[in-house]
Design a protein around this motif. Sequence first.
Motif: not given
Length: 163
Positions: A33-60
């Motif tokens: 994840y990364t975040f914008n300094p203007e809204t540090p309480e929020k973030c967004f997905l920018i990447g991953f490491s490893g092999t994604p499993p069959a079911t990927v859950v994007i958390p809250s």
Amino acid sequence: MRKISILFLLLLTASVFTGVSNAESDSEFKLKYTFNPETPEKCFLIGFSGTPPATVVIPSYSGVAGREVVGISASLFLNITSIETVVIMDNVRWIGDAAFANCPSLRKVVLPKTLERIESYAFFNCKSLWDIDFSGCIQLELIGENAFMGCDLFGLDCTGQGF
């Protein structure tokens, strides 16, 4: 000079910071994840490491300081063959351009009620995608150009969406 140095350090730290969260099904798969300094309480997905499993859950929320996950970056899971199901939890507001494009095994996507935008080519050419439910997406404002082109959407439910 001191103010400039502190500001530079803050911006550098915010732009380089990535948080890591373990997925349930595979301890080697980690979301970044990364975040914008203007809204540090929020973030967004920018990447991953490893092999994604069959079911990927994007958390809250990220595992780092409990930041609200609001988006999935463009091309994040482009051409990943291992993903069969994607579950996107509430708080996520946007799915970037080609975020899941060309995922040949992707069959099912569960969208959150908080989703506002699905950008262009987000699920482009996901030939096995047949089950996606829009019925809970009460805030959905945009489905970008060719977002689902090349998909077999037999299980498409747009109940109450007006499109």
